[in-house]
Design an enzyme around this catalytic site. Structure first.
Site, PDB file in Angstrom:
ATOM      1  N   ASN A   1      -5.760  -5.247  -5.911  1.00 59.26           N
ATOM      2  CA  ASN A   1      -6.927  -4.582  -5.323  1.00 59.26           C
ATOM      3  C   ASN A   1      -6.795  -3.063  -5.258  1.00 59.26           C
ATOM      4  OD1 ASN A   1      -9.249  -4.293  -3.209  1.00 59.26           O
ATOM      5  ND2 ASN A   1      -7.432  -3.516  -2.144  1.00 59.26           N
TER       6      ASN A   1
ATOM      7  N   ILE B   1     -19.472  -0.492  -1.919  1.00 62.01           N
ATOM      8  CA  ILE B   1     -19.047  -1.115  -0.664  1.00 62.01           C
ATOM      9  C   ILE B   1     -18.655  -0.022   0.327  1.00 62.01           C
ATOM     10  CG2 ILE B   1     -17.477  -2.793   0.377  1.00 62.01           C
ATOM     11  CD1 ILE B   1     -19.269  -3.988  -1.854  1.00 62.01           C
TER      12      ILE B   1
ATOM     13  N   THR C   1     -16.558   1.599   2.350  1.00 59.13           N
ATOM     14  CA  THR C   1     -15.121   1.680   2.665  1.00 59.13           C
ATOM     15  C   THR C   1     -14.692   3.146   2.625  1.00 59.13           C
ATOM     16  OG1 THR C   1     -14.247   1.699   0.404  1.00 59.13           O
ATOM     17  CG2 THR C   1     -14.769  -0.481   1.342  1.00 59.13           C
TER      18      THR C   1
ATOM     19  N   TYR D   1     -12.378   5.830 -14.491  1.00 60.50           N
ATOM     20  CA  TYR D   1     -12.653   4.698 -13.589  1.00 60.50           C
ATOM     21  C   TYR D   1     -13.384   3.589 -14.343  1.00 60.50           C
ATOM     22  CZ  TYR D   1     -13.969   2.196  -9.311  1.00 60.50           C
ATOM     23  OH  TYR D   1     -14.111   1.238  -8.331  1.00 60.50           O
TER      24      TYR D   1
ATOM     25  N   ASP E   1       0.854  -1.196   0.000  1.00 59.52           N
ATOM     26  CA  ASP E   1       0.000   0.000   0.000  1.00 59.52           C
ATOM     27  C   ASP E   1       0.881   1.234   0.000  1.00 59.52           C
ATOM     28  OD1 ASP E   1      -2.134   1.999   0.822  1.00 59.52           O
ATOM     29  OD2 ASP E   1      -3.293   0.162   1.035  1.00 59.52           O
TER      30      ASP E   1
ATOM     31  N   LYS F   1     -11.744  -0.086 -15.209  1.00 61.49           N
ATOM     32  CA  LYS F   1     -12.319  -1.303 -14.612  1.00 61.49           C
ATOM     33  C   LYS F   1     -12.806  -2.276 -15.693  1.00 61.49           C
ATOM     34  CE  LYS F   1     -11.634  -0.340 -10.242  1.00 61.49           C
ATOM     35  NZ  LYS F   1     -10.700  -1.162  -9.438  1.00 61.49           N
TER      36      LYS F   1
HETATM   37  P1  NAP Z   1      -9.919   1.978   0.024  1.00 57.30           P
HETATM   38  O1  NAP Z   1     -10.576   1.682   1.325  1.00 57.30           O
HETATM   39  O2  NAP Z   1      -9.665   3.380  -0.373  1.00 57.30           O
HETATM   40  O3  NAP Z   1      -8.557   1.136  -0.023  1.00 57.30           O
HETATM   41  C1  NAP Z   1      -7.678   1.246  -1.095  1.00 57.30           C
HETATM   42  C2  NAP Z   1      -6.256   1.280  -0.580  1.00 57.30           C
HETATM   43  O4  NAP Z   1      -5.391   1.374  -1.724  1.00 57.30           O
HETATM   44  C3  NAP Z   1      -5.977   2.507   0.296  1.00 57.30           C
HETATM   45  O5  NAP Z   1      -5.178   2.167   1.402  1.00 57.30           O
HETATM   46  C4  NAP Z   1      -5.220   3.408  -0.666  1.00 57.30           C
HETATM   47  O6  NAP Z   1      -4.359   4.305  -0.016  1.00 57.30           O
HETATM   48  C5  NAP Z   1      -4.452   2.403  -1.462  1.00 57.30           C
HETATM   49  N1  NAP Z   1      -3.899   2.942  -2.686  1.00 57.30           N
HETATM   50  C6  NAP Z   1      -4.353   3.987  -3.435  1.00 57.30           C
HETATM   51  N2  NAP Z   1      -3.527   4.198  -4.463  1.00 57.30           N
HETATM   52  C7  NAP Z   1      -2.542   3.274  -4.374  1.00 57.30           C
HETATM   53  C8  NAP Z   1      -1.387   3.011  -5.141  1.00 57.30           C
HETATM   54  N3  NAP Z   1      -1.057   3.759  -6.215  1.00 57.30           N
HETATM   55  N4  NAP Z   1      -0.591   1.984  -4.777  1.00 57.30           N
HETATM   56  C9  NAP Z   1      -0.892   1.239  -3.691  1.00 57.30           C
HETATM   57  N5  NAP Z   1      -1.952   1.467  -2.911  1.00 57.30           N
HETATM   58  C10 NAP Z   1      -2.781   2.470  -3.261  1.00 57.30           C
HETATM   59  O7  NAP Z   1     -10.733   1.342  -1.185  1.00 57.30           O
HETATM   60  P2  NAP Z   1     -11.678   0.037  -1.325  1.00 57.30           P
HETATM   61  O8  NAP Z   1     -13.068   0.512  -1.390  1.00 57.30           O
HETATM   62  O9  NAP Z   1     -11.288  -1.003  -0.357  1.00 57.30           O
HETATM   63  O10 NAP Z   1     -11.288  -0.352  -2.800  1.00 57.30           O
HETATM   64  C11 NAP Z   1     -10.474  -1.464  -3.120  1.00 57.30           C
HETATM   65  C12 NAP Z   1     -10.721  -1.820  -4.570  1.00 57.30           C
HETATM   66  O11 NAP Z   1     -12.103  -2.139  -4.749  1.00 57.30           O
HETATM   67  C13 NAP Z   1     -10.420  -0.692  -5.552  1.00 57.30           C
HETATM   68  O12 NAP Z   1      -9.806  -1.215  -6.702  1.00 57.30           O
HETATM   69  C14 NAP Z   1     -11.795  -0.139  -5.888  1.00 57.30           C
HETATM   70  O13 NAP Z   1     -11.849   0.465  -7.151  1.00 57.30           O
HETATM   71  C15 NAP Z   1     -12.613  -1.413  -5.837  1.00 57.30           C
HETATM   72  N6  NAP Z   1     -14.037  -1.193  -5.646  1.00 57.30           N
HETATM   73  C16 NAP Z   1     -14.488  -0.504  -4.575  1.00 57.30           C
HETATM   74  C17 NAP Z   1     -15.861  -0.270  -4.443  1.00 57.30           C
HETATM   75  C18 NAP Z   1     -16.425   0.517  -3.303  1.00 57.30           C
HETATM   76  O14 NAP Z   1     -17.609   0.890  -3.398  1.00 57.30           O
HETATM   77  N7  NAP Z   1     -15.705   0.751  -2.220  1.00 57.30           N
HETATM   78  C19 NAP Z   1     -16.736  -0.776  -5.410  1.00 57.30           C
HETATM   79  C20 NAP Z   1     -16.228  -1.493  -6.479  1.00 57.30           C
HETATM   80  C21 NAP Z   1     -14.872  -1.698  -6.593  1.00 57.30           C
HETATM   81  P3  NAP Z   1      -4.847   5.831   0.225  1.00 57.30           P
HETATM   82  O15 NAP Z   1      -6.025   5.744   1.136  1.00 57.30           O
HETATM   83  O16 NAP Z   1      -3.662   6.493   0.834  1.00 57.30           O
HETATM   84  O17 NAP Z   1      -5.219   6.375  -1.138  1.00 57.30           O
END
Ligand code: NAP
Length: 253
Positions: A90, A189, A191, A156, A37, A160
């Protein structure tokens, strides 16, 4: 879920949300976990949670948009734990909110750099290590927005969708060599990713989005992690090249 004893999983974006729950899920199954991360505090917290779940974890500060950093993370994981069996690509960002005709070129490249190039780098450097370890599985985290459209998030949505295609290509390439490759497409989700976009419980936006799912709610990171961990288990031995939803009935409507 048991069955990962002696195995090693690398999870990008493991310092928060879906990635963190996935790391804990692997640890509960007996795997050692490489947490990658850009968020060092979040990564350290995940390591603590993995250890509390009885597992072993290594945090490697990794920007997935930088190929050399992803390569170094794979190398560090193999050095620490002796092998690599699973990669969960992820890490992802939402990017700016603007229509395609007004989207900044810089913002486009930023989103592509993390959401698409980051997934490619995870596969580019993870696959040789998995092959050298005798096989395993890769899960790429896409989105429902890798299957359908959404206004004002062109980078985005495009990134995706590209992840879904990359997943199918690699699944065909490595099916005969013991690596299954699937993508997971979550609905919205709860988050920090959504919090960063201003979608917080109690807000109008939150209720609007909840209503787009047949289950009329957002999902939890745990509900996504359950699918990711299952896809890496032997129970999913005939599943490869799939773009699997975990979306509370968003895309079936
Ligand atoms: P999250 O809680 O923001 O977690 C993502 C993590 O990735 C954060 O710790 C973030 O750090 C880190 N990150 C960002 N840019 C990065 C980079 N360049 N290299 C390494 N780490 C990086 O997000 P999440 O909701 O769990 O999302 C995880 C995945 O699920 C993503 O691919 C997202 O697109 C996908 N997704 C999420 C949802 C949703 O509704 N939450 C829905 C569909 C798909 P920082 O916080 O410092 O940026």
């Amino acid at each position: 879920m048991a069955g990962f004893k002696g195995m090693v999983a690398l999870i990008t974006g493991g310092g928060s949300g879906i990635g963190r729950e996935t790391a804990i899920g692997f640890a509960r199954g007996g795997a050692s976990v490489v947490v990658c991360d850009v968020d060092e505090a979040g990564g350290a917290q995940t390591v603590t949670l993995v250890e509390e779940a009885g597992g072993a974890a290594l945090f490697v500060r990794t920007d997935v948009g930088e190929a050399d950093q992803v390569e170094a993370a794979v190398t560090a994981g193999v050095q620490a734990f002796g092998s690599l069996n699973f990669v969960v690509n992820n890490a992802g960002i939402g990017g700016e909110s603007a229509l395609t005709g007004a989207y900044s070129v810089e913002g486009w490249h930023t989103v592509m750099g993390v959401n698409l190039h980051g997934v490619f780098y995870g596969m580019r450097y993870g696959i040789p290590a998995i092959l050298a370890s005798g096989g395993g599985a890769i899960v790429n985290i896409s989105s429902i927005l890798g299957l359908v459209g959404w206004a004002a998030a062109p980078a985005y949505v495009a990134s995706k969708h590209a992840v879904a295609g990359l997943t199918k290509a690699a699944a065909i390439e490595y099916a005969q060599q013991g690596i299954r490759v699937n993508s997971v497409h979550p609905g919205f989700i709860d988050t920090p990713l959504l919090e960063k976009a201003g979608i917080t419980p109690g807000s109008d936006g939150y209720a609007f989005i909840a209503g787009k799912h047949a289950l009329n709610r957002l999902g939890t990171p745990q509900e996504v992690a359950n699918l990711v961990v299952w896809l890496c288990s032997d129970e999913a031995s005939f599943v490869t090249g799939s773009n699997m939803t975990v979306d509370g009935g968003y895309t079936c409507q």
